[in-house]
Design a protein around this motif. Sequence first.
Motif, mmCIF file in Angstrom:
data_model
loop_
_atom_site.group_PDB
_atom_site.id
_atom_site.type_symbol
_atom_site.label_atom_id
_atom_site.label_comp_id
_atom_site.label_asym_id
_atom_site.label_seq_id
_atom_site.Cartn_x
_atom_site.Cartn_y
_atom_site.Cartn_z
ATOM 1 N N GLY A 167 0.788 -1.225 0.000
ATOM 2 C CA GLY A 167 0.000 0.000 0.000
ATOM 3 C C GLY A 167 0.820 1.275 0.000
ATOM 4 O O GLY A 167 0.259 2.369 -0.148
ATOM 5 N N THR A 168 2.145 1.172 0.123
ATOM 6 C CA THR A 168 2.996 2.363 0.121
ATOM 7 C C THR A 168 3.115 2.919 -1.294
ATOM 8 O O THR A 168 3.348 2.172 -2.241
ATOM 9 C CB THR A 168 4.405 2.031 0.646
ATOM 10 O OG1 THR A 168 4.304 1.482 1.958
ATOM 11 C CG2 THR A 168 5.272 3.281 0.685
ATOM 12 N N LYS A 169 2.980 4.227 -1.412
ATOM 13 C CA LYS A 169 3.116 4.874 -2.713
ATOM 14 C C LYS A 169 4.477 5.553 -2.824
ATOM 15 O O LYS A 169 4.965 6.154 -1.853
ATOM 16 C CB LYS A 169 2.001 5.899 -2.928
ATOM 17 C CG LYS A 169 0.627 5.281 -3.123
ATOM 18 C CD LYS A 169 -0.441 6.334 -3.353
ATOM 19 C CE LYS A 169 -1.811 5.687 -3.554
ATOM 20 N NZ LYS A 169 -2.876 6.707 -3.740
ATOM 21 N N VAL A 170 5.070 5.440 -4.006
ATOM 22 C CA VAL A 170 6.362 6.074 -4.272
ATOM 23 C C VAL A 170 6.303 6.750 -5.637
ATOM 24 O O VAL A 170 5.421 6.483 -6.455
ATOM 25 C CB VAL A 170 7.519 5.057 -4.253
ATOM 26 C CG1 VAL A 170 7.643 4.378 -2.897
ATOM 27 C CG2 VAL A 170 7.355 4.015 -5.377
ATOM 28 N N VAL A 171 7.280 7.613 -5.875
ATOM 29 C CA VAL A 171 7.445 8.247 -7.180
ATOM 30 C C VAL A 171 8.715 7.718 -7.812
ATOM 31 O O VAL A 171 9.753 7.605 -7.155
ATOM 32 C CB VAL A 171 7.507 9.787 -7.048
ATOM 33 C CG1 VAL A 171 7.948 10.436 -8.359
ATOM 34 C CG2 VAL A 171 6.152 10.338 -6.618
ATOM 35 N N TRP A 172 8.627 7.382 -9.091
ATOM 36 C CA TRP A 172 9.820 6.927 -9.818
ATOM 37 C C TRP A 172 9.674 7.293 -11.289
ATOM 38 O O TRP A 172 8.699 6.928 -11.932
ATOM 39 C CB TRP A 172 10.006 5.419 -9.655
ATOM 40 C CG TRP A 172 11.295 4.906 -10.244
ATOM 41 C CD1 TRP A 172 11.444 4.011 -11.253
ATOM 42 C CD2 TRP A 172 12.619 5.247 -9.822
ATOM 43 N NE1 TRP A 172 12.779 3.793 -11.517
ATOM 44 C CE2 TRP A 172 13.530 4.539 -10.645
ATOM 45 C CE3 TRP A 172 13.132 6.116 -8.855
ATOM 46 C CZ2 TRP A 172 14.916 4.656 -10.516
ATOM 47 C CZ3 TRP A 172 14.517 6.232 -8.719
ATOM 48 C CH2 TRP A 172 15.384 5.501 -9.531
ATOM 49 N N HIS A 173 10.652 8.076 -11.784
ATOM 50 C CA HIS A 173 10.654 8.502 -13.190
ATOM 51 C C HIS A 173 9.340 9.183 -13.583
ATOM 52 O O HIS A 173 8.757 8.902 -14.624
ATOM 53 C CB HIS A 173 10.970 7.318 -14.116
ATOM 54 C CG HIS A 173 12.355 6.788 -13.946
ATOM 55 N ND1 HIS A 173 12.775 5.598 -14.495
ATOM 56 C CD2 HIS A 173 13.431 7.280 -13.258
ATOM 57 C CE1 HIS A 173 14.044 5.377 -14.163
ATOM 58 N NE2 HIS A 173 14.456 6.383 -13.415
ATOM 59 N N HIS A 174 8.898 10.079 -12.681
ATOM 60 C CA HIS A 174 7.712 10.919 -12.908
ATOM 61 C C HIS A 174 6.405 10.129 -12.920
ATOM 62 O O HIS A 174 5.395 10.619 -13.416
ATOM 63 C CB HIS A 174 7.837 11.711 -14.223
ATOM 64 C CG HIS A 174 8.909 12.741 -14.202
ATOM 65 N ND1 HIS A 174 9.171 13.573 -15.258
ATOM 66 C CD2 HIS A 174 9.815 13.077 -13.234
ATOM 67 C CE1 HIS A 174 10.188 14.370 -14.956
ATOM 68 N NE2 HIS A 174 10.588 14.080 -13.736
ATOM 69 N N ASP A 175 6.426 8.930 -12.382
ATOM 70 C CA ASP A 175 5.206 8.145 -12.249
ATOM 71 C C ASP A 175 5.012 7.749 -10.793
ATOM 72 O O ASP A 175 5.984 7.628 -10.032
ATOM 73 C CB ASP A 175 5.250 6.884 -13.113
ATOM 74 C CG ASP A 175 5.011 7.168 -14.585
ATOM 75 O OD1 ASP A 175 4.065 7.916 -14.889
ATOM 76 O OD2 ASP A 175 5.769 6.664 -15.433
ATOM 77 N N VAL A 176 3.745 7.535 -10.411
ATOM 78 C CA VAL A 176 3.411 7.095 -9.058
ATOM 79 C C VAL A 176 3.113 5.597 -9.098
ATOM 80 O O VAL A 176 2.350 5.125 -9.950
ATOM 81 C CB VAL A 176 2.190 7.852 -8.506
ATOM 82 C CG1 VAL A 176 1.774 7.299 -7.144
ATOM 83 C CG2 VAL A 176 2.504 9.355 -8.399
#
Length: 555
Positions: A413-422
């Motif tokens: 359930g943790t959200k992260v950002v990577w390369h301008h995507d969530v």
Amino acid sequence: MSSIAGAPAPVPRTPPTGPRLSWVRVLTAVAVVVAVAGGGLVGFSWWQSAQASETEHPFFAAYTDVTATPTFSFEDVKSTAGRDVMLSFIVADPDRACTPTWGTAYTLDGAADTLDLDRRIARLEQQKGAVGASFGGLANDELATTCTTVSKLTGAYRSVVARYDLSTIDLDVEGDDLADHAAGVRRAEAVAALQDERRASGHPLAVWLTLPASTDGLTTDGTTAVTQMLKAGVDLAGVNAMTMDYGQSKGSGQTMYSASVEALQQTHRQLGILYSRAGTPLTSATLWRKVGATPMIGQNDVQAEVFSLADAAKFNAWTRQQGIGRMSMWSLNRDTTCGSNYVNLSRVSDSCSGVDQGALLYANVLGKGFSGKLVDAATTVTTAEPSATTVPTDDPSTSPYQIWDADGSYLEGTKVVWHHDVYVAKWWTSGDLPDDPVLSSYETPWSLVGPVLPGEKPVKAVTLPAGTYPAWSGTATYDTADRVLFGGVPYQAKWWNTGNSPEASTSDPDGSPWVKLKDAEIAQIAAGVTAGSAAPTGEATPSSGSRSSSAPAAG
């Protein structure tokens, strides 16, 4: 798609053109310079997407079943959205393996004589419409399955394209045809040869590959079919996903609109990987132009699945926003309310939708805003885009969530950002790249949520006020289901423990006796606290007695 009432099987398919200068574009270009200067790469990504959608002209071409009874007069369609039509299906003659027929019922000459097909196509063209032809479907053999010589197979495809002077063909490959990989290689080689011929003669040919899709995207056989086409040198106009008949991949409470969105998102992701592996990296916007969608309007083959007019309206809006290259539907034959004599609406009909449409047509709803023409797709040539290989830099100040770290640990359930995507974690993960190029979604612990939007800022972590639960203490003893606050974040004990910090739950979720409550749960509790209600049951205070005999030993 499946055949209905003995008719040949249903099927799906679309892309677009070149740039033009306008005051809107000039003003937009000025605006984007400011946006890029002030907004960095996030603003630039938005600009690229806006440019892609503005310079391309996606089209709508609904399928019509040529051999279905009663005969459907596609040449008399009043809807503007129905002017371009995908005729289906061209399949192999059961007795002559390399001879194309319409649904095994008519040869090309036979269709001209009995169905007046050639004359009806000419009538549609007089009204500024156009036709494409779909090869395959579920009910009969696609030509490559039975015609085992590439040269003869090329000739069979050529005879159809030449007879109807087609700018676009659709290869609807499913069922046993899709599982036959040897046939897939022949199909790819024959289509590549024909496409080269047509381009050399000044009559380019757009090729769409129509494939089954679930909410996880294309099947393994489907991605193999795309790979075969690219390896043979076919310049695919795009891949048309059959957004229908999801079965168990669709959640029990999930709408057909939501399931279709998931199917296209996954197909888009898979195409990015397949094109990169083929040595032709493409930007996200270009990949969306290579995505098509074909919902089955109204009642689907799966009884519990009904693609409503409301689903159609939302799906149209979403696909236009993404900039997909093509929209279709199965089928024009079915785009009407069933009559009073058709009692069992849950049984699929090939001549009505099974829902009350009133005065509305699915063709108008799904086709809204798709102003391009079939011929446009044929003029587009796919080339590698160097910008697709540029790795974007994530800025914490413009990212709504934490930026993924290879050394970090992330709970479900943790959200992260990577390369301008969530991305959101499907289960506990550490060290797994969110955009790792895996074709099947089950291979990665991450689900793509969507892009970081222009103007976003970090989302404040969800916490609870002091006193909502007792603060964690290293000397206290806790029983199963006890809750504590650690840095304002609530945790719940999985078993009896003492001296085990909740902080370890992120790096060792299985061994830690603590589990962090999900953000949705925390928000619900916070709302209750704000409203003055009592904390939920089960928040026991730390225990001073012995641990439960049934609880596992503390890690």
